[in-house]
Design a protein around this motif. Structure first.
Motif, short mmCIF file in Angstrom:
data_model
loop_
_atom_site.label_atom_id
_atom_site.label_comp_id
_atom_site.label_asym_id
_atom_site.label_seq_id
_atom_site.Cartn_x
_atom_site.Cartn_y
_atom_site.Cartn_z
N ARG A 127 2.69 6.85 -6.84
CA ARG A 127 1.85 7.94 -7.35
C ARG A 127 2.58 9.28 -7.24
NH1 ARG A 127 -3.01 8.58 -4.03
NH2 ARG A 127 -3.64 10.02 -5.67
N HIS A 136 1.47 4.23 -3.12
CA HIS A 136 1.24 5.68 -3.02
C HIS A 136 2.53 6.47 -3.18
CE1 HIS A 136 -3.02 5.54 -2.32
NE2 HIS A 136 -2.83 4.52 -1.50
N HIS A 140 0.84 -1.20 0.00
CA HIS A 140 0.00 0.00 0.00
C HIS A 140 0.88 1.26 0.00
CE1 HIS A 140 -3.48 2.53 1.11
NE2 HIS A 140 -2.67 3.10 1.98
#
Length: 268
Positions: free
Chosen positions: A67, A64, A60
């Motif tokens: 991103r 991110h 997880h």
């Protein structure tokens, strides 16, 4: 497959990558860590789910961070952005020998009832749990180092340190053997940005040693500029000096004057 298998697998991978010397010997399991084969079915099921949740949270986080990196690339800023990825300590020991559904059990001296906990496996990783994995998985996370977070052995204080800066670092994936400490990060960034360390309110500049020299191409053979580093936590003590490390594990209530010290040549 369990922590014994994964620890051996990670260790062999580290040797292949050159992270540890080829002749390194894997230490015995840390005190209190059972062999995976000696656990009960419930203990294995509980421990496996806790590690699965830990791995899922890492994925997880990785997603991110990806991103963010993609956004910098779209803005044309990725090549000249300095990324430093590191950990604040070694793998956690607060899960105890079995792991816990609620980490507060550890801090209150309460053992987990594993046979009861397995009925709540599906809560692990949700807002209804505050879990921590057992010592066995923490030991794997610290492969091949001894002990854990809170300790001054290498398993508590030696961490990955990854720097990404394509505009200045050309040998992507290169390894560096130099010894440094977290207090060296700020002086490094200041040097890379060309900012002088000025005294503030009469205090001298920070103590850290910049590791900017180690980021240059071909700097793997450059001698370590760090000379000495002291560590202390909860009575555990250690000092690293010019490649040698003296370290002491402190049992609560034990006599400091008769404590057993260990000496390691840690220059590799």
């Amino acid at each position: 497959e369990g922590w014994d298998v994964f620890r051996e697998r990670w260790f062999e991978r580290q040797k292949e990558m050159g992270i540890v010397p080829k002749d390194t010997v894997l230490p015995p399991r840390n005190p209190g860590v059972k062999a995976w084969a000696d656990l009960s079915d419930n203990e294995r099921a509980f421990a496996a789910r806790l590690q699965e949740a830990f791995a899922a949270f890492l994925e997880h986080t990785d997603h991110h961070l990806g991103r963010y990196i993609d956004a910098l690339a779209r803005l044309g800023q990725l090549e000249n952005t300095i990324f430093i990825a590191m950990s604040d300590n070694g793998a956690s020991q607060e899960g105890g020998p079995t792991g816990v559904l609620d980490e507060m059990r550890y801090f209150n001296g309460l053992r987990e009832d594993v046979d009861a906990a397995v009925s709540r496996l599906d809560l692990i990783g949700t807002p209804d749990s505050h879990t921590n994995y057992p010592w066995g998985w923490a030991m794997v996370g610290n492969t091949p180092l001894k002990r854990y977070k809170q300790n001054t052995h290498a398993g508590g204080v030696r961490d990955p340190f990854i720097v990404h800066w394509p505009a200045r670092i050309r040998d992507a994936g290169g390894l560096r053997p130099q010894f440094h400490h977290v207090i060296d990060v700020a002086p490094t960034v200041l040097e890379l940005l060309g900012i002088a360390q000025d005294a503030y309110a009469g205090a001298p500049p920070m103590d850290g040693t910049s590791l900017a020299y180690a980021l240059a191409d071909g700097a793997g053979a450059e001698p370590t500029r760090k000379r000495t580093q002291y560590f202390e936590m909860f009575g555990h003590r250690a000092i690293w000096h010019e490649g040698w490390k003296a370290v002491c594990y402190h049992e609560p209530g034990a006599d400091y004057d008769t404590a057993r010290w260990e000496l390691y040549h840690a220059d590799a």
